[in-house]
Design an enzyme around this catalytic site. Structure first.
Site, PDB file in Angstrom:
ATOM      1  CD  GLU A 159      28.974  65.013  89.150  1.00  0.00           C
ATOM      2  OE1 GLU A 159      30.106  65.569  89.182  1.00  0.00           O
ATOM      3  OE2 GLU A 159      28.815  64.651  87.960  1.00  0.00           O
TER       4      GLU A 159
ATOM      5  CG  HIS B  25      34.217  64.610  90.454  1.00  0.00           C
ATOM      6  ND1 HIS B  25      35.531  64.968  90.199  1.00  0.00           N
ATOM      7  CD2 HIS B  25      32.992  64.011  89.719  1.00  0.00           C
ATOM      8  CE1 HIS B  25      35.125  64.483  88.644  1.00  0.00           C
ATOM      9  NE2 HIS B  25      33.792  64.258  88.488  1.00  0.00           N
TER      10      HIS B  25
ATOM     11  CG  HIS C 180      31.339  61.122  86.665  1.00  0.00           C
ATOM     12  ND1 HIS C 180      32.058  60.995  85.354  1.00  0.00           N
ATOM     13  CD2 HIS C 180      30.982  62.311  87.064  1.00  0.00           C
ATOM     14  CE1 HIS C 180      32.224  62.077  85.916  1.00  0.00           C
ATOM     15  NE2 HIS C 180      32.604  63.145  86.570  1.00  0.00           N
TER      16      HIS C 180
ATOM     17  CG  ASP D 235      34.493  66.276  85.440  1.00  0.00           C
ATOM     18  OD1 ASP D 235      33.279  66.805  86.133  1.00  0.00           O
ATOM     19  OD2 ASP D 235      33.938  65.119  85.278  1.00  0.00           O
TER      20      ASP D 235
END
Length: 132
Positions: A24, A83, A85, A96
């Site tokens: 990630e 971020h 995935h 998260d």
């Protein structure tokens, strides 16, 4: 709230996510906010120092501090975090939402579907927001 992300910065975000995959990626977005409208003007990639980077992110605190100082020097504020995935989905994971600590939108780049979504994460309850 509406978050405006110019195409050039969206491309830079996707490039960062692709470089880091299958880990990630994580970064912050600087810009200006007026009322319910936030305009992104800069992207700051950060290092992911999580012990499990294929499944979660933890921003390097030194990188984050430098990015926040650069924003201040440029007259910007923190308008969002992002971020990736790598295997999806574009929805916040329980980790998260649990670890969200900034009162700004969180963007999630789903590499599997090439989908980018933004959320507010108050009190562990994801709230989608408009992303242009």
């Amino acid at each position: 709230m509406t978050l405006i992300l110019p195409a050039t910065l969206a491309d830079a975000l996707w490039a960062h996510a692709a470089r880091e995959a299958p880990r990630e990626c994580v970064g912050v977005l600087g810009g200006r906010q007026t009322g319910d409208l936030a305009q992104v003007t800069a992207l700051y990639p950060l290092g992911n120092i999580s012990a499990r980077p294929e499944h979660e992110y933890l921003a390097d605190p030194g990188h984050l501090l430098r990015a926040l100082r650069a924003m201040t020097a440029d007259g910007q504020t923190l308008v969002a975090l992002y971020h990736s995935h790598p295997r999806g989905p574009s929805w916040p994971s329980p980790t998260d939402t649990r670890l969200a600590s900034y009162p700004v939108p969180y963007l999630i780049a789903d590499l599997r579907r090439r989908e980018l979504r933004a959320f507010r994460l108050p009190a562990c309850q994801p709230v989608p927001i408009e992303l242009e």
